[in-house]
Motif scaffolding. Structure first.
Motif, PDB file in Angstrom:
ATOM      1  N   ILE A   1      41.604  -6.648  70.251  1.00 29.07           N
ATOM      2  CA  ILE A   1      41.251  -8.062  70.238  1.00 29.07           C
ATOM      3  C   ILE A   1      41.853  -8.815  71.416  1.00 29.07           C
ATOM      4  CG2 ILE A   1      41.507 -10.207  68.908  1.00 29.07           C
ATOM      5  CD1 ILE A   1      41.281  -8.502  66.370  1.00 29.07           C
ATOM      6  N   LEU A   2      43.089  -8.467  71.809  1.00 31.22           N
ATOM      7  CA  LEU A   2      43.706  -9.157  72.941  1.00 31.22           C
ATOM      8  C   LEU A   2      42.882  -8.960  74.210  1.00 31.22           C
ATOM      9  CD1 LEU A   2      45.859 -10.771  74.353  1.00 31.22           C
ATOM     10  CD2 LEU A   2      47.309  -8.719  74.426  1.00 31.22           C
ATOM     11  N   THR A   3      42.378  -7.753  74.444  1.00 27.41           N
ATOM     12  CA  THR A   3      41.539  -7.499  75.619  1.00 27.41           C
ATOM     13  C   THR A   3      40.319  -8.412  75.606  1.00 27.41           C
ATOM     14  OG1 THR A   3      42.258  -5.191  75.800  1.00 27.41           O
ATOM     15  CG2 THR A   3      40.146  -5.764  76.808  1.00 27.41           C
ATOM     16  N   MET A   4      39.699  -8.545  74.449  1.00 29.57           N
ATOM     17  CA  MET A   4      38.523  -9.405  74.327  1.00 29.57           C
ATOM     18  C   MET A   4      38.878 -10.865  74.588  1.00 29.57           C
ATOM     19  SD  MET A   4      36.921 -11.739  72.181  1.00 29.57           S
ATOM     20  CE  MET A   4      37.789 -11.478  70.638  1.00 29.57           C
ATOM     21  N   LEU A   5      40.008 -11.332  74.055  1.00 29.07           N
ATOM     22  CA  LEU A   5      40.397 -12.725  74.244  1.00 29.07           C
ATOM     23  C   LEU A   5      40.752 -13.014  75.698  1.00 29.07           C
ATOM     24  CD1 LEU A   5      42.568 -13.446  71.051  1.00 29.07           C
ATOM     25  CD2 LEU A   5      40.191 -14.082  71.500  1.00 29.07           C
ATOM     26  N   LEU A   6      41.356 -12.044  76.376  1.00 29.02           N
ATOM     27  CA  LEU A   6      41.708 -12.242  77.780  1.00 29.02           C
ATOM     28  C   LEU A   6      40.465 -12.417  78.656  1.00 29.02           C
ATOM     29  CD1 LEU A   6      44.617  -9.674  78.144  1.00 29.02           C
ATOM     30  CD2 LEU A   6      44.804 -12.143  78.447  1.00 29.02           C
ATOM     31  N   SER A   7      39.370 -11.795  78.260  1.00 28.99           N
ATOM     32  CA  SER A   7      38.144 -11.903  79.047  1.00 28.99           C
ATOM     33  C   SER A   7      37.239 -13.036  78.580  1.00 28.99           C
ATOM     34  CB  SER A   7      37.371 -10.582  78.988  1.00 28.99           C
ATOM     35  OG  SER A   7      36.967 -10.306  77.654  1.00 28.99           O
ATOM     36  N   ALA A   8      37.570 -13.667  77.435  1.00 32.46           N
ATOM     37  CA  ALA A   8      36.714 -14.729  76.886  1.00 32.46           C
ATOM     38  C   ALA A   8      36.782 -15.987  77.758  1.00 32.46           C
ATOM     39  CB  ALA A   8      37.139 -15.049  75.459  1.00 32.46           C
ATOM     40  N   ARG A   9      35.679 -16.693  77.807  1.00 33.71           N
ATOM     41  CA  ARG A   9      35.621 -17.949  78.552  1.00 33.71           C
ATOM     42  C   ARG A   9      34.957 -19.008  77.677  1.00 33.71           C
ATOM     43  NH1 ARG A   9      38.506 -15.210  80.858  1.00 33.71           N
ATOM     44  NH2 ARG A   9      38.654 -14.691  83.095  1.00 33.71           N
ATOM     45  N   ASP A  10      35.443 -20.238  77.798  1.00 38.55           N
ATOM     46  CA  ASP A  10      34.847 -21.310  77.016  1.00 38.55           C
ATOM     47  C   ASP A  10      33.574 -21.800  77.702  1.00 38.55           C
ATOM     48  OD1 ASP A  10      35.588 -22.963  79.125  1.00 38.55           O
ATOM     49  OD2 ASP A  10      37.320 -23.816  78.071  1.00 38.55           O
ATOM     50  N   GLU A  11      32.980 -22.868  77.162  1.00 38.29           N
ATOM     51  CA  GLU A  11      31.706 -23.360  77.705  1.00 38.29           C
ATOM     52  C   GLU A  11      31.827 -23.869  79.126  1.00 38.29           C
ATOM     53  OE1 GLU A  11      30.515 -26.215  74.829  1.00 38.29           O
ATOM     54  OE2 GLU A  11      30.050 -24.721  73.284  1.00 38.29           O
ATOM     55  N   ALA A  12      33.050 -24.215  79.525  1.00 36.01           N
ATOM     56  CA  ALA A  12      33.274 -24.668  80.901  1.00 36.01           C
ATOM     57  C   ALA A  12      33.672 -23.517  81.817  1.00 36.01           C
ATOM     58  CB  ALA A  12      34.351 -25.746  80.926  1.00 36.01           C
ATOM     59  N   GLY A  13      33.691 -22.287  81.272  1.00 39.07           N
ATOM     60  CA  GLY A  13      34.038 -21.115  82.071  1.00 39.07           C
ATOM     61  C   GLY A  13      35.525 -20.886  82.230  1.00 39.07           C
ATOM     62  N   GLN A  14      36.347 -21.572  81.414  1.00 44.19           N
ATOM     63  CA  GLN A  14      37.793 -21.466  81.531  1.00 44.19           C
ATOM     64  C   GLN A  14      38.353 -20.440  80.544  1.00 44.19           C
ATOM     65  OE1 GLN A  14      39.665 -23.095  83.930  1.00 44.19           O
ATOM     66  NE2 GLN A  14      37.588 -23.592  84.638  1.00 44.19           N
ATOM     67  N   PRO A  15      39.340 -19.631  80.985  1.00 41.36           N
ATOM     68  CA  PRO A  15      39.980 -18.685  80.058  1.00 41.36           C
ATOM     69  C   PRO A  15      40.974 -19.406  79.156  1.00 41.36           C
ATOM     70  CG  PRO A  15      41.042 -18.579  82.194  1.00 41.36           C
ATOM     71  CD  PRO A  15      39.888 -19.538  82.348  1.00 41.36           C
ATOM     72  N   MET A  16      41.410 -18.727  78.114  1.00 36.70           N
ATOM     73  CA  MET A  16      42.434 -19.282  77.233  1.00 36.70           C
ATOM     74  C   MET A  16      43.775 -19.282  77.953  1.00 36.70           C
ATOM     75  SD  MET A  16      41.313 -17.363  73.663  1.00 36.70           S
ATOM     76  CE  MET A  16      42.558 -18.164  72.657  1.00 36.70           C
ATOM     77  N   THR A  17      44.575 -20.319  77.738  1.00 33.54           N
ATOM     78  CA  THR A  17      45.918 -20.357  78.313  1.00 33.54           C
ATOM     79  C   THR A  17      46.822 -19.382  77.563  1.00 33.54           C
ATOM     80  OG1 THR A  17      46.735 -22.088  76.829  1.00 33.54           O
ATOM     81  CG2 THR A  17      45.582 -22.805  78.836  1.00 33.54           C
ATOM     82  N   ASP A  18      47.984 -19.090  78.140  1.00 35.46           N
ATOM     83  CA  ASP A  18      48.928 -18.190  77.470  1.00 35.46           C
ATOM     84  C   ASP A  18      49.368 -18.752  76.126  1.00 35.46           C
ATOM     85  OD1 ASP A  18      48.675 -16.585  79.639  1.00 35.46           O
ATOM     86  OD2 ASP A  18      50.764 -16.738  80.319  1.00 35.46           O
ATOM     87  N   VAL A  19      49.558 -20.078  76.064  1.00 41.17           N
ATOM     88  CA  VAL A  19      49.978 -20.691  74.796  1.00 41.17           C
ATOM     89  C   VAL A  19      48.871 -20.565  73.757  1.00 41.17           C
ATOM     90  CG1 VAL A  19      50.673 -22.844  73.678  1.00 41.17           C
ATOM     91  CG2 VAL A  19      51.560 -22.280  75.952  1.00 41.17           C
ATOM     92  N   GLU A  20      47.628 -20.799  74.165  1.00 41.81           N
ATOM     93  CA  GLU A  20      46.501 -20.643  73.231  1.00 41.81           C
ATOM     94  C   GLU A  20      46.390 -19.205  72.759  1.00 41.81           C
ATOM     95  OE1 GLU A  20      43.263 -24.029  74.598  1.00 41.81           O
ATOM     96  OE2 GLU A  20      43.463 -22.207  75.801  1.00 41.81           O
ATOM     97  N   LEU A  21      46.562 -18.257  73.677  1.00 40.53           N
ATOM     98  CA  LEU A  21      46.522 -16.843  73.302  1.00 40.53           C
ATOM     99  C   LEU A  21      47.621 -16.520  72.316  1.00 40.53           C
ATOM    100  CD1 LEU A  21      45.851 -15.224  76.790  1.00 40.53           C
ATOM    101  CD2 LEU A  21      44.380 -14.989  74.774  1.00 40.53           C
ATOM    102  N   ARG A  22      48.818 -17.006  72.581  1.00 39.12           N
ATOM    103  CA  ARG A  22      49.939 -16.747  71.675  1.00 39.12           C
ATOM    104  C   ARG A  22      49.655 -17.261  70.282  1.00 39.12           C
ATOM    105  NH1 ARG A  22      52.727 -19.679  67.867  1.00 39.12           N
ATOM    106  NH2 ARG A  22      54.725 -18.674  67.451  1.00 39.12           N
ATOM    107  N   ASP A  23      49.153 -18.502  70.183  1.00 32.59           N
ATOM    108  CA  ASP A  23      48.920 -19.109  68.873  1.00 32.59           C
ATOM    109  C   ASP A  23      47.820 -18.387  68.100  1.00 32.59           C
ATOM    110  OD1 ASP A  23      50.869 -20.845  69.605  1.00 32.59           O
ATOM    111  OD2 ASP A  23      49.607 -22.631  69.697  1.00 32.59           O
TER     112      ASP A  23
END
Length: 453
Positions: free
Chosen positions: A229-251
């Motif tokens: 799942i972490l691999t998938m989240l690292l490659s995920a992008r929101d509607e603006a094309g931005q990746p998740m921040t480290d804090v968002e990933l941690r939470d």
């Protein structure tokens, strides 16, 4: 506004009644006041609902009428500000969309192999004819499964450290007093490493250090062939094309780790208890599992196991009788809304009661009896049966949790013969924010079998 009736005892007393005797408290109030009742006399009003009609109104209401994020305060110190559970509106919808893919489709097939391997490993570590605490074993299985599914970690130093720290944090908030730490900010005082809140904060910081180290390493050494799942989240992008921040990933990671194993561990322990407390249930399950064994290698299609009707019914009945979370997420009224004949004004807090909904004799005859056959006889609406909550707050890990429950139970029943060491009925107890079997529930392995997943 006219409000439902409810007890007049001080809110502080009611809180401790709910904390110490959660099921008895809500059941007694429902018997006295009916499907809908007021749980405290202070403002804002706190109202319980459990009829299918009321639950349908709550779960179908849009975000303009009801919101839920503001009432998730007790989880914030544990999960962080960016957890999917604690957010609402557009952010919640966006994060939910990013987190849904790992729990569906082809990824589930890979998880099946993982679940079978980990269950077999844990069973091999239990001595023959020696008592063991049931929930301790099921937690070991579910924690290893979720760590492996989320991170793809397998027996590394970081994996073991996370296992130990997560278990310590959960044990620290398992008792009623430990739970109270999350509900009462006044108790959240760091008085040193030996104080309850001090221990919590230090363990949390250690967990965060490990999580951020894993995130940093995976960013520095990307491997697109990994399926965790972490691999998938690292490659995920929101509607603006931005990746998740480290804090968002941690939470989000900590949310998946806590929500993804503590609840499943309790559900598995309950299921093992009922299967072995009621010989007819065990006999029916073994007969059904034999059909899989006769028709081929279990490794060929674990999805066939997940589709077994009686095994599915056992899991459903387990979650009906003692849902791990006795309430769905609270909702706060934002615009006037009518529910169950009451016109509710902004500020009112609504509690959809999963436990009371599952105890309705009109829907589930003899509700205190463990009877899986009821799920073979009819289907229930999502407002009658809701072990994973409802509406836009329904647990995203529902499919994964049920898949894991079925495969673990099938593996255990086919690999070992178990015996309950207590013949007397057991009562559920509070474990942090959830309801679980008591820690003294013990079994032992009496015979080894050959079949494995």
């Amino acid at each position: 506004m006219r409000l439902p009736a409810g007890p007049q005892t001080p809110s502080f007393v009611q809180f401790w009644q709910w904390l110490l005797f959660p099921l008895e408290t809500v059941e007694n109030r429902a018997k006295r006041y009916g499907d809908t009742f007021r749980a405290r006399k202070d403002d804002p009003p706190l109202l319980y609902f459990s009829s299918p009609e009321a639950l349908q109104t709550i779960f179908l209401a849009d975000g303009i009428q009801l919101t839920s994020a503001e009432q998730s305060g007790p989880l914030r110190p544990l999960l962080g500000d960016h957890s999917l559970i604690l957010r609402d509106g557009d952010y919640h919808r966006q994060q939910r969309k990013l987190l849904m893919p790992p729990f569906h489709g082809e990824r589930m097939r890979a998880y099946g192999e993982l679940i079978g391997r980990i269950t077999a490993q844990v069973l091999q570590q239990i001595p023959l004819n020696q008592p063991f605490r049931v929930r301790s074993v099921t937690q070991r299985i579910s924690l290893r499964v979720i760590l492996s599914a989320v991170f793809g970690l397998h027996e590394s130093d970081r994996y073991q450290e996370l296992c130990d720290l997560l278990s310590e944090v959960l044990e620290g908030i398992a008792s009623p007093f430990g739970s109270a730490l999350l509900f009462y900010p006044a108790l959240q005082r760091d008085l040193g490493p030996w104080s309850p809140w001090g221990k919590f904060l230090r363990r949390k910081r250690q967990i965060d250090k490990l999580l951020y180290a894993e995130i940093a390493q995976r960013k520095a050494e990307p491997d697109p062939n990994r399926s965790d799942i972490l691999t998938m989240l690292l490659s995920a992008r929101d509607e603006a094309g931005q990746p998740m921040t480290d804090v968002e990933l941690r939470d989000e990671l900590i949310t998946l780790l806590f929500a993804g194993h503590e609840t499943t561990a309790s559900a598995l322990a309950w299921a093992l208890y009922w299967i072995h407390a009621l010989p007819a249930v065990k006999t029916s399950l073994l007969a059904e599992l034999d059909t899989i064994e006769r028709n081929g290698d279990w490794n060929d299609d674990r999805n066939a196991i997940a589709r077994l009707p009686y095994l599915s019914a056992v899991c459903q009945e387990t979650l009906r009788l003692y849902p791990i979370a006795i309430n769905a997420f609270p909702r706060i009224v934002k615009q006037p809304i009518e529910i169950d004949g009451y016109l509710l004004e902004p500020g009112a807090v609504l509690i959809p009661s999963i436990h009371l909904a599952h105890q309705r004799a009109s829907v589930f005859p003899e509700p205190k009896q463990f009877r899986p056959e009821r799920f073979l006889e009819r289907q229930f609406s999502p407002y009658e049966y809701l072990p994973f909550g409802g509406g836009n707050r329904r647990c995203i890990g529902q499919a994964f949790a049920l898949f894991e429950m079925k495969l673990v139970l099938a593996q255990i029943l086919s690999q070992v013969e178990l015996e309950l060491l207590q013949n007397r009925p057991i009562k559920p107890v509070r474990r942090g924010l959830t309801i679980a079997p008591p820690s003294h529930l013990q079994m032992q392995i009496t015979t080894l079998r050959a079949a494995t997943l």
